[in-house]
Design an enzyme around this catalytic site. Structure first.
Site, PDB file in Angstrom:
ATOM      1  N   ALA A   1       0.824  -1.206   0.000  1.00 16.81           N
ATOM      2  CA  ALA A   1       0.000   0.000   0.000  1.00 16.81           C
ATOM      3  C   ALA A   1       0.855   1.252   0.000  1.00 16.81           C
ATOM      4  O   ALA A   1       2.056   1.216   0.264  1.00 16.81           O
ATOM      5  CB  ALA A   1      -0.927  -0.001   1.214  1.00 16.81           C
TER       6      ALA A   1
ATOM      7  N   ASP B   1       6.270  -7.470  14.200  1.00 17.86           N
ATOM      8  CA  ASP B   1       7.147  -6.597  13.411  1.00 17.86           C
ATOM      9  C   ASP B   1       7.526  -5.357  14.212  1.00 17.86           C
ATOM     10  O   ASP B   1       7.539  -4.246  13.694  1.00 17.86           O
ATOM     11  CB  ASP B   1       6.464  -6.201  12.107  1.00 17.86           C
ATOM     12  CG  ASP B   1       7.460  -5.657  11.078  1.00 17.86           C
ATOM     13  OD1 ASP B   1       8.663  -5.964  11.208  1.00 17.86           O
ATOM     14  OD2 ASP B   1       7.048  -4.922  10.183  1.00 17.86           O
TER      15      ASP B   1
END
Length: 221
Positions: free
Chosen positions: A56, A182
């Site tokens: 994105a 993450d």
């Protein structure tokens, strides 16, 4: 936190600004591309593009509704070439659902998510400040160190956000066992207002309901 604000003031001359995380048509091209005409995606005016990843791109945006005049958004748009990939779309929607459940002062807030003209989007809180990775790079260049108290403050705030996420339940009261997967300096944002915010749950894992794959690890710890 005063140490955070003071550090930004001290480095102001050396640090570049970092701008961080409807129903009209349609696919935006390039915001602020020199044209006087504004670019829109549904009800969002695209002020400028501030980031892009493999899935994105992200724009700083405003909503046309006067009720949101004071709110600046980080608008995440799925890449056009991926919009017809069912696997990617499923992943993007799962992330949007996940983000909609998160309500914590140290996690970037998601306001809404949906689809306009078959283009998926997530509207998030816009954080004006720096991420930790960029701050550390500039400090290294200037040969200065972050104060120990400030580092402890950042770590403590992020631990609070992770504890909240891991204990999160869905709307039926089921424990999600959410793990970020993450956590790294690029996903920790420091607002000019002193807030420490964790973003990008895009590779988060939901262990409930058999959705965890024990044999595959992605992201960072």
């Amino acid at each position: 936190m005063s140490d955070l604000s003071g550090l930004f003031d001290e480095l102001e001359g050396e640090l570049d600004d970092v701008l961080v995380e409807g129903q009209q048509s349609s696919t935006p091209h390039s915001a602020n591309n020199g044209s006087s005409a504004s670019e829109f995606f549904g009800p969002y005016e695209l002020v400028e593009k501030v980031g892009e990843g493999g899935v994105a791109r992200v724009y700083r945006a405003r909503h046309v509704n006067p009720a949101y005049a004071q709110q600046v958004f980080a608008l995440k748009l799925l890449h056009d070439e991926l919009s017809r990939n069912p696997q990617v779309i499923e992943f993007f929607r799962a992330e949007a659902y996940l983000l909609s459940l998160l309500r914590h002062p140290n996690i970037i807030r998601t306001f809404e998510a949906g689809s306009i003209d078959s283009h998926l989007y997530i509207a998030m809180e816009y954080i004006e400040g720096r991420n930790v990775e960029q701050l550390l790079q500039r400090c290294q260049r200037l040969q200065i160190k972050l104060p120990r108290q400030l580092k402890l403050h950042i770590v403590t705030e992020i631990v609070h956000s992770l504890m909240y996420a891991h204990s999160l339940k869905d709307t039926d009261g089921n424990s999600l066992g959410l793990i970020h997967r993450d956590v790294n300096p690029a996903n920790i944002f420091l607002g000019f207002d002193g807030r420490v915010m964790l973003g990008d749950f895009g590779v988060a894992m939901i262990s409930a309901g058999g959705k965890e794959d024990d044999e595959e690890m992605v992201g960072k710890v």
